[in-house]
Design an enzyme around this catalytic site. Structure first.
Site, PDB file in Angstrom:
ATOM      1  N   CYS A 119      34.911  34.269  37.927  1.00  0.00           N
ATOM      2  CA  CYS A 119      35.102  32.965  38.044  1.00  0.00           C
ATOM      3  C   CYS A 119      36.073  33.096  39.489  1.00  0.00           C
ATOM      4  CB  CYS A 119      36.762  32.437  37.477  1.00  0.00           C
ATOM      5  SG  CYS A 119      36.442  33.634  35.715  1.00  0.00           S
ATOM      6  N   CYS A 395      42.113  33.422  38.732  1.00  0.00           N
ATOM      7  CA  CYS A 395      42.171  34.382  38.740  1.00  0.00           C
ATOM      8  C   CYS A 395      40.818  34.817  38.334  1.00  0.00           C
ATOM      9  CB  CYS A 395      43.140  34.730  36.897  1.00  0.00           C
ATOM     10  SG  CYS A 395      42.500  33.632  35.797  1.00  0.00           S
TER      11      CYS A 395
END
Length: 410
Positions: A119, A395
């Site tokens: 991510c 995150c």
């Protein structure tokens, strides 16, 4: 010969003044060797499996974005010295990225690389190009973030028995939905709180779509004879009641509080930033719209992957000498409302400053694109507010997190 070697070492070992600067006033100063952003745009995003990009592979998506960027900016493609593409799951990503660049008219002499920090891949690509500029290895480069979760969904990671026997190693390859449920259960984030934050995201994104807010950051691209310029990912008319009516999507894990309405959407899209040194931009007549200041990545317990911004944000603020109050806009990724709600409340940041046009719960989260999109979205919002400082954070799967600081100069 010796003098050239000494000069090269001294240049390579020096960090830019913008990166060394600490505190708001120092960071806002302008210096010739600042790493600046001259162009930052994204494609419209599409809902995975159902949306406008569902049949478009990443090479075609990047090809369209590269061509539109060169047309829009008038940049001499031969002036590009490196390209770094952040992406997660397409097979052979370097090959398809290189092919897309070549087909778009970028010369064979321009090298390209790919990075995968899940991510955080988009932010990592920005960091990679910034580092090359800071060290004077290059003068101008392009950082890209791209993902087609329609064509290349997350594969199930496989580890050998000896590795999987380690509890942390086993946790780090578990599904992301499982980590959401672990955060909700362990940190006591009830379904009602998750839905409350999800509703904020849906409401803000719906208003942004209605108002045409994202037109500032979307670069229309032509694909298969159609011009794509508007996201098709936002669900309009979401209410507290409609969110409460949704069934859990992971009924066998934790307290089963994650739903399709309070988790990030699965989607497709691409984004890029053209980056260079300030003195180079001024010499070449390139418009400067922003400045890269610094970025950082941290590791956390894989089981609770989603809480990583709680550690990444204080670290980047400490490294840059900034206080929370110095930040004008925050773009914090909404992987799941469980982790997002917990991070916001632990960090004690006002929601008025966070994701003012909605986040990934409403907009979608093409994994490799998100870190780049956050920068583009945040800089566009700073321009609207006539404000200056952006902090992005997310995150990162397997138990990591990232954060970055950027300045609006448009």
């Amino acid at each position: 010969m010796i003098s050239r070697v000494v000069q090269r070492v001294s240049v390579s070992s020096a960090r830019t003044l913008s990166t060394r600067a600490r505190g708001r006033a120092a960071i806002l100063e302008k210096h010739p060797d600042d790493v600046v952003i001259t162009f930052a745009k994204r494609t419209a995003m599409g809902r995975a499996k159902k949306g406008q990009l569902k049949d478009v592979p990443v090479d075609e998506l990047m090809h369209g974005l590269f061509k539109a960027t060169l047309d829009k900016t008038g940049l001499d493609a031969a002036a590009i010295e490196d390209i770094c593409v952040g992406t997660c799951h397409p097979p052979s990503p370097l090959y398809v990225s290189r092919a897309a660049a070549l087909a778009a008219g970028i010369p064979a002499e321009v090298p390209i690389s790919t990075v995968n920090r899940l991510c955080g891949s988009g932010l990592q690509s920005i960091r990679s190009i910034a580092t090359a500029i800071e060290s004077r290895e290059i003068s101008l480069g392009i950082a890209v973030g791209v993902e087609s979760m329609s064509m290349n969904p997350r594969p199930t990671p496989q580890v050998v028995e000896a590795v999987g026997a380690n509890a942390q190693a086993y946790d780090c390859v578990r599904p992301m939905g499982w980590t959401s449920e672990m955060v909700a259960e362990h940190y006591k984030v009830p379904r009602e709180v998750q839905d409350k934050y999800a509703l904020i995201s849906h409401t803000r994104a719906g208003k942004a779509i209605t108002d045409g807010t994202f037109a500032d950051e979307i670069l229309p691209i032509e694909l298969r004879g159609s011009i794509l310029s508007v996201d098709d990912t936002v669900r309009m008319g979401v209410t507290a009641e409609s969110l409460a009516s949704l069934k859990p999507v992971f009924p066998d894990w934790g307290e089963a509080s994650t739903t399709a309405g309070n988790a990030s959407g699965v989607g497709d899209g691409a984004a890029l930033c053209i980056m260079t040194r300030r003195d180079h931009a001024e010499r070449e007549g390139l418009d400067i719209i922003g400045k890269y200041v610094a970025s950082t990545f941290v590791g956390v317990e894989p089981r609770y992957m989603g809480i990583a911004p709680i550690y990444a944000i204080p670290r980047i603020l400490a490294e840059t000498g900034l206080a929370q109050e110095d930040i004008d806009v925050w773009e914090i990724n909404e992987a799941f409302a469980s982790q997002f709600a917990y991070c916001v409340e632990q960090l004690n940041i006002s929601m008025e400053k966070i994701n003012p046009n909605g986040g990934a719960i409403a907009l979608t989260h093409p994994l490799g694109m998100t870190g780049t999109r956050q920068v583009i979205t945040g800089l566009a919002q700073l321009r609207r507010q006539n404000a200056q400082l952006l902090c992005t954070s997310m995150c990162v799967g397997s138990g990591m997190g990232g954060a970055g600081i950027f300045v609006n100069e448009a």
